[in-house]
Design a protein around this motif. Sequence first.
Motif, PDB file in Angstrom:
ATOM      1  N   LEU A 129       0.838  -1.198   0.000  1.00 54.77           N
ATOM      2  CA  LEU A 129       0.000   0.000   0.000  1.00 54.77           C
ATOM      3  C   LEU A 129       0.875   1.250   0.000  1.00 54.77           C
ATOM      4  O   LEU A 129       2.011   1.235   0.480  1.00 54.77           O
ATOM      5  CB  LEU A 129      -0.921  -0.007   1.215  1.00 54.77           C
ATOM      6  N   ILE A 130       0.344   2.348  -0.482  1.00 54.32           N
ATOM      7  CA  ILE A 130       1.106   3.588  -0.631  1.00 54.32           C
ATOM      8  C   ILE A 130       1.678   4.074   0.696  1.00 54.32           C
ATOM      9  O   ILE A 130       2.806   4.559   0.749  1.00 54.32           O
ATOM     10  CB  ILE A 130       0.257   4.689  -1.328  1.00 54.32           C
ATOM     11  N   ASP A 131       0.940   3.948   1.795  1.00 59.32           N
ATOM     12  CA  ASP A 131       1.413   4.443   3.085  1.00 59.32           C
ATOM     13  C   ASP A 131       2.580   3.634   3.639  1.00 59.32           C
ATOM     14  O   ASP A 131       3.310   4.106   4.498  1.00 59.32           O
ATOM     15  CB  ASP A 131       0.275   4.450   4.107  1.00 59.32           C
ATOM     16  N   GLN A 132       2.763   2.419   3.154  1.00 60.57           N
ATOM     17  CA  GLN A 132       3.831   1.557   3.653  1.00 60.57           C
ATOM     18  C   GLN A 132       5.153   1.761   2.912  1.00 60.57           C
ATOM     19  O   GLN A 132       6.211   1.421   3.442  1.00 60.57           O
ATOM     20  CB  GLN A 132       3.426   0.082   3.506  1.00 60.57           C
ATOM     21  N   ILE A 133       5.116   2.293   1.725  1.00 63.98           N
ATOM     22  CA  ILE A 133       6.317   2.369   0.895  1.00 63.98           C
ATOM     23  C   ILE A 133       7.451   3.152   1.556  1.00 63.98           C
ATOM     24  O   ILE A 133       8.594   2.685   1.537  1.00 63.98           O
ATOM     25  CB  ILE A 133       5.970   2.863  -0.524  1.00 63.98           C
TER      26      ILE A 133
ATOM     27  N   VAL B 145       3.489  -3.626  -7.224  1.00 61.92           N
ATOM     28  CA  VAL B 145       2.288  -2.939  -6.760  1.00 61.92           C
ATOM     29  C   VAL B 145       1.082  -3.334  -7.602  1.00 61.92           C
ATOM     30  O   VAL B 145       1.132  -3.282  -8.832  1.00 61.92           O
ATOM     31  CB  VAL B 145       2.483  -1.405  -6.803  1.00 61.92           C
ATOM     32  N   THR B 146      -0.017  -3.711  -6.918  1.00 57.02           N
ATOM     33  CA  THR B 146      -1.271  -4.009  -7.599  1.00 57.02           C
ATOM     34  C   THR B 146      -2.403  -3.093  -7.135  1.00 57.02           C
ATOM     35  O   THR B 146      -3.403  -2.957  -7.824  1.00 57.02           O
ATOM     36  CB  THR B 146      -1.716  -5.465  -7.355  1.00 57.02           C
ATOM     37  N   ASN B 147      -2.240  -2.465  -5.979  1.00 58.84           N
ATOM     38  CA  ASN B 147      -3.277  -1.621  -5.402  1.00 58.84           C
ATOM     39  C   ASN B 147      -3.495  -0.390  -6.285  1.00 58.84           C
ATOM     40  O   ASN B 147      -2.550   0.362  -6.561  1.00 58.84           O
ATOM     41  CB  ASN B 147      -2.876  -1.217  -3.979  1.00 58.84           C
ATOM     42  N   ALA B 148      -4.737  -0.179  -6.732  1.00 56.61           N
ATOM     43  CA  ALA B 148      -5.053   0.901  -7.666  1.00 56.61           C
ATOM     44  C   ALA B 148      -4.714   2.278  -7.098  1.00 56.61           C
ATOM     45  O   ALA B 148      -4.183   3.137  -7.807  1.00 56.61           O
ATOM     46  CB  ALA B 148      -6.522   0.836  -8.065  1.00 56.61           C
ATOM     47  N   THR B 149      -4.994   2.505  -5.825  1.00 56.61           N
ATOM     48  CA  THR B 149      -4.682   3.800  -5.205  1.00 56.61           C
ATOM     49  C   THR B 149      -3.182   4.022  -5.166  1.00 56.61           C
ATOM     50  O   THR B 149      -2.694   5.111  -5.479  1.00 56.61           O
ATOM     51  CB  THR B 149      -5.272   3.881  -3.783  1.00 56.61           C
ATOM     52  N   ALA B 150      -2.436   3.002  -4.789  1.00 56.50           N
ATOM     53  CA  ALA B 150      -0.982   3.113  -4.742  1.00 56.50           C
ATOM     54  C   ALA B 150      -0.422   3.384  -6.140  1.00 56.50           C
ATOM     55  O   ALA B 150       0.452   4.245  -6.308  1.00 56.50           O
ATOM     56  CB  ALA B 150      -0.367   1.855  -4.143  1.00 56.50           C
ATOM     57  N   LEU B 151      -0.913   2.676  -7.142  1.00 54.65           N
ATOM     58  CA  LEU B 151      -0.445   2.893  -8.509  1.00 54.65           C
ATOM     59  C   LEU B 151      -0.707   4.328  -8.962  1.00 54.65           C
ATOM     60  O   LEU B 151       0.156   4.967  -9.568  1.00 54.65           O
ATOM     61  CB  LEU B 151      -1.104   1.900  -9.461  1.00 54.65           C
ATOM     62  N   LYS B 152      -1.890   4.835  -8.650  1.00 56.94           N
ATOM     63  CA  LYS B 152      -2.251   6.201  -9.043  1.00 56.94           C
ATOM     64  C   LYS B 152      -1.336   7.212  -8.369  1.00 56.94           C
ATOM     65  O   LYS B 152      -0.805   8.115  -9.010  1.00 56.94           O
ATOM     66  CB  LYS B 152      -3.713   6.464  -8.681  1.00 56.94           C
TER      67      LYS B 152
ATOM     68  N   LEU C 235       4.343  10.286  -3.138  1.00 55.62           N
ATOM     69  CA  LEU C 235       4.742   9.363  -2.086  1.00 55.62           C
ATOM     70  C   LEU C 235       4.606  10.073  -0.746  1.00 55.62           C
ATOM     71  O   LEU C 235       5.112  11.183  -0.585  1.00 55.62           O
ATOM     72  CB  LEU C 235       6.192   8.920  -2.317  1.00 55.62           C
ATOM     73  N   PRO C 236       3.918   9.466   0.230  1.00 62.35           N
ATOM     74  CA  PRO C 236       3.756  10.144   1.519  1.00 62.35           C
ATOM     75  C   PRO C 236       5.094  10.260   2.242  1.00 62.35           C
ATOM     76  O   PRO C 236       5.990   9.436   2.060  1.00 62.35           O
ATOM     77  CB  PRO C 236       2.792   9.237   2.286  1.00 62.35           C
ATOM     78  N   GLY C 237       5.226  11.299   3.051  1.00 62.60           N
ATOM     79  CA  GLY C 237       6.448  11.507   3.819  1.00 62.60           C
ATOM     80  C   GLY C 237       6.238  11.187   5.285  1.00 62.60           C
ATOM     81  O   GLY C 237       5.118  11.138   5.775  1.00 62.60           O
ATOM     82  N   ILE C 238       7.342  10.946   5.961  1.00 60.02           N
ATOM     83  CA  ILE C 238       7.320  10.708   7.398  1.00 60.02           C
ATOM     84  C   ILE C 238       8.308  11.700   8.009  1.00 60.02           C
ATOM     85  O   ILE C 238       9.486  11.713   7.631  1.00 60.02           O
ATOM     86  CB  ILE C 238       7.713   9.251   7.730  1.00 60.02           C
ATOM     87  N   ASP C 239       7.836  12.528   8.931  1.00 57.16           N
ATOM     88  CA  ASP C 239       8.658  13.600   9.467  1.00 57.16           C
ATOM     89  C   ASP C 239       9.717  13.150  10.465  1.00 57.16           C
ATOM     90  O   ASP C 239      10.811  13.687  10.492  1.00 57.16           O
ATOM     91  CB  ASP C 239       7.775  14.662  10.119  1.00 57.16           C
ATOM     92  N   SER C 240       9.391  12.212  11.333  1.00 59.93           N
ATOM     93  CA  SER C 240      10.325  11.817  12.382  1.00 59.93           C
ATOM     94  C   SER C 240      10.452  10.314  12.479  1.00 59.93           C
ATOM     95  O   SER C 240       9.491   9.584  12.255  1.00 59.93           O
ATOM     96  CB  SER C 240       9.850  12.341  13.743  1.00 59.93           C
ATOM     97  N   TYR C 241      11.665   9.869  12.833  1.00 60.58           N
ATOM     98  CA  TYR C 241      11.937   8.455  13.040  1.00 60.58           C
ATOM     99  C   TYR C 241      12.603   8.305  14.400  1.00 60.58           C
ATOM    100  O   TYR C 241      13.420   9.123  14.779  1.00 60.58           O
ATOM    101  CB  TYR C 241      12.899   7.902  11.980  1.00 60.58           C
ATOM    102  N   TYR C 242      12.288   7.245  15.099  1.00 64.92           N
ATOM    103  CA  TYR C 242      12.919   6.977  16.380  1.00 64.92           C
ATOM    104  C   TYR C 242      13.747   5.704  16.360  1.00 64.92           C
ATOM    105  O   TYR C 242      14.395   5.381  17.320  1.00 64.92           O
ATOM    106  CB  TYR C 242      11.870   6.886  17.497  1.00 64.92           C
ATOM    107  N   GLN C 243      13.694   4.966  15.271  1.00 63.65           N
ATOM    108  CA  GLN C 243      14.443   3.722  15.170  1.00 63.65           C
ATOM    109  C   GLN C 243      15.539   3.877  14.115  1.00 63.65           C
ATOM    110  O   GLN C 243      15.346   4.538  13.115  1.00 63.65           O
ATOM    111  CB  GLN C 243      13.554   2.550  14.733  1.00 63.65           C
TER     112      GLN C 243
END
Length: 177
Positions: free
Chosen positions: A116-120, A133-140, A147-155
Amino acid sequence: MMSETQIWKTGGFIADDPWTIVDPQASPDNSEPNAKQLLPLADYLALPDSERNIDSVGVVLAPADDVSALEPHLEKLALIAVTFPAYSDGRGYSQASLLRSRLGYSNEIRAAGDVLIDQIPLMLRCGIDTFAVTNATALKRLAENRLPGIDSYYQPAAKPSASAGSYRWRHVVGSPA
């Protein structure tokens, strides 16, 4: 809604990907002589050394497979696919991270299954390079370069991000070094 599988990596979609996941239940199909096969771990390990060719055979890891079984064979693998049978099954993240961090695998790792797009972005941090990728939303969204961003990481991760402050284990995207 599912679509046809497309292979994506940072920078865009890959046309004419030669890798095919072999279904162990299906009869062998030798119609494409240039096709590269991705075999289940047990099938790959059962091959004679002479048939473990980096140019034509890769491995598909099921979530319960032990990645350490591949350690003596990593130099013979151009591609290892880790599977995500459901969005809630995170064992593929651990497998990719172990391949990169502990086993030093430097060739391609592909996410296959329920991608899924949020996992990439998280998969990228674990060292996954390409995505089936097969998920239509992710492909679009990938086609739109959204691609969604992630602001902070702790690991810490297999693919490190910019350091934030004096905490070695805390990372913030885009922070000054």
